[in-house]
Write a protein that holds these residues in place. Sequence first.
Motif, mmCIF file in Angstrom:
data_model
loop_
_atom_site.group_PDB
_atom_site.id
_atom_site.type_symbol
_atom_site.label_atom_id
_atom_site.label_comp_id
_atom_site.label_asym_id
_atom_site.label_seq_id
_atom_site.Cartn_x
_atom_site.Cartn_y
_atom_site.Cartn_z
ATOM 1 N N ALA A 141 4.052 10.260 -6.819
ATOM 2 C CA ALA A 141 5.143 10.685 -7.708
ATOM 3 C C ALA A 141 4.630 10.923 -9.125
ATOM 4 O O ALA A 141 5.015 11.902 -9.773
ATOM 5 C CB ALA A 141 6.256 9.636 -7.705
ATOM 6 N N ARG A 142 3.743 10.040 -9.618
ATOM 7 C CA ARG A 142 3.182 10.221 -10.967
ATOM 8 C C ARG A 142 2.342 11.493 -11.053
ATOM 9 O O ARG A 142 2.430 12.249 -12.015
ATOM 10 C CB ARG A 142 2.338 9.009 -11.366
ATOM 11 N N VAL A 143 1.524 11.730 -10.020
ATOM 12 C CA VAL A 143 0.685 12.928 -9.999
ATOM 13 C C VAL A 143 1.545 14.179 -9.953
ATOM 14 O O VAL A 143 1.311 15.145 -10.693
ATOM 15 C CB VAL A 143 -0.300 12.887 -8.806
ATOM 16 N N ARG A 144 2.561 14.180 -9.111
ATOM 17 C CA ARG A 144 3.456 15.346 -9.030
ATOM 18 C C ARG A 144 4.159 15.591 -10.360
ATOM 19 O O ARG A 144 4.324 16.741 -10.784
ATOM 20 C CB ARG A 144 4.482 15.156 -7.916
ATOM 21 N N SER A 145 4.557 14.523 -11.009
ATOM 22 C CA SER A 145 5.219 14.651 -12.301
ATOM 23 C C SER A 145 4.285 15.275 -13.337
ATOM 24 O O SER A 145 4.674 16.180 -14.080
ATOM 25 C CB SER A 145 5.685 13.270 -12.770
ATOM 26 N N LEU A 146 3.045 14.802 -13.373
ATOM 27 C CA LEU A 146 2.074 15.372 -14.306
ATOM 28 C C LEU A 146 1.758 16.825 -13.977
ATOM 29 O O LEU A 146 1.608 17.663 -14.878
ATOM 30 C CB LEU A 146 0.787 14.542 -14.308
ATOM 31 N N MET A 147 1.658 17.132 -12.700
ATOM 32 C CA MET A 147 1.389 18.513 -12.296
ATOM 33 C C MET A 147 2.526 19.429 -12.732
ATOM 34 O O MET A 147 2.292 20.523 -13.238
ATOM 35 C CB MET A 147 1.173 18.602 -10.777
ATOM 36 N N ALA A 148 3.765 18.965 -12.549
ATOM 37 C CA ALA A 148 4.917 19.757 -12.960
ATOM 38 C C ALA A 148 4.957 19.898 -14.479
ATOM 39 O O ALA A 148 5.231 20.985 -15.008
ATOM 40 C CB ALA A 148 6.209 19.113 -12.453
ATOM 41 N N GLU A 149 4.656 18.839 -15.183
ATOM 42 C CA GLU A 149 4.692 18.849 -16.647
ATOM 43 C C GLU A 149 3.685 19.840 -17.221
ATOM 44 O O GLU A 149 3.967 20.553 -18.182
ATOM 45 C CB GLU A 149 4.394 17.450 -17.180
ATOM 46 N N TYR A 150 2.512 19.922 -16.618
ATOM 47 C CA TYR A 150 1.464 20.794 -17.144
ATOM 48 C C TYR A 150 1.303 22.091 -16.356
ATOM 49 O O TYR A 150 0.407 22.881 -16.640
ATOM 50 C CB TYR A 150 0.134 20.037 -17.181
ATOM 51 N N GLY A 151 2.138 22.301 -15.364
ATOM 52 C CA GLY A 151 2.090 23.533 -14.575
ATOM 53 C C GLY A 151 0.825 23.660 -13.743
ATOM 54 O O GLY A 151 0.297 24.748 -13.562
ATOM 55 N N LYS A 182 0.843 -1.210 0.000
ATOM 56 C CA LYS A 182 0.000 0.000 0.000
ATOM 57 C C LYS A 182 0.875 1.256 0.000
ATOM 58 O O LYS A 182 0.649 2.177 -0.775
ATOM 59 C CB LYS A 182 -0.891 0.037 1.247
ATOM 60 N N LYS A 183 1.850 1.283 0.899
ATOM 61 C CA LYS A 183 2.719 2.455 1.012
ATOM 62 C C LYS A 183 3.505 2.682 -0.273
ATOM 63 O O LYS A 183 3.626 3.809 -0.750
ATOM 64 C CB LYS A 183 3.680 2.299 2.195
ATOM 65 N N ARG A 184 4.030 1.599 -0.842
ATOM 66 C CA ARG A 184 4.820 1.723 -2.068
ATOM 67 C C ARG A 184 3.952 2.215 -3.230
ATOM 68 O O ARG A 184 4.331 3.128 -3.959
ATOM 69 C CB ARG A 184 5.471 0.381 -2.405
ATOM 70 N N GLU A 185 2.769 1.617 -3.397
ATOM 71 C CA GLU A 185 1.897 2.012 -4.499
ATOM 72 C C GLU A 185 1.389 3.445 -4.318
ATOM 73 O O GLU A 185 1.251 4.188 -5.289
ATOM 74 C CB GLU A 185 0.740 1.030 -4.641
ATOM 75 N N ARG A 186 1.140 3.835 -3.094
ATOM 76 C CA ARG A 186 0.701 5.204 -2.826
ATOM 77 C C ARG A 186 1.816 6.191 -3.169
ATOM 78 O O ARG A 186 1.565 7.230 -3.790
ATOM 79 C CB ARG A 186 0.299 5.348 -1.359
#
Length: 102
Positions: A31-41, A22-26
């Motif tokens: 990390a994926r969400v943060r990456s997308l947020m950074a990519e699209y501002g 659970k902790k690893r998948e969370r």
Amino acid sequence: MATLQELLAQREAIEREIELTKKRERADAIARVRSLMAEYGLTLADLGGKTTGSSGKSAGTTKVPPKYRNAATGDTWSGRGLQPNWLKAALASGRKLDEFKV
């Protein structure tokens, strides 16, 4: 056939594994969400989320408009939380809640 102790040990090991997964998948999802947020501002506001301070409480709380008003004193109550003393006293004396609606 397994003994009770063996089954309990297996359950404990599985529960530990579930918690780690659970902790690893969370963490991966964050990390994926943060990456997308950074990519699209994007910001939290863009996502419709509330920003929180270090206390974890909402940073921008909005005031709720009053639903009830005491005409004699001008005191108001939003209808949320505990009833104020002025309203409790009025209701105890036989008045109806509808009489105080704004």
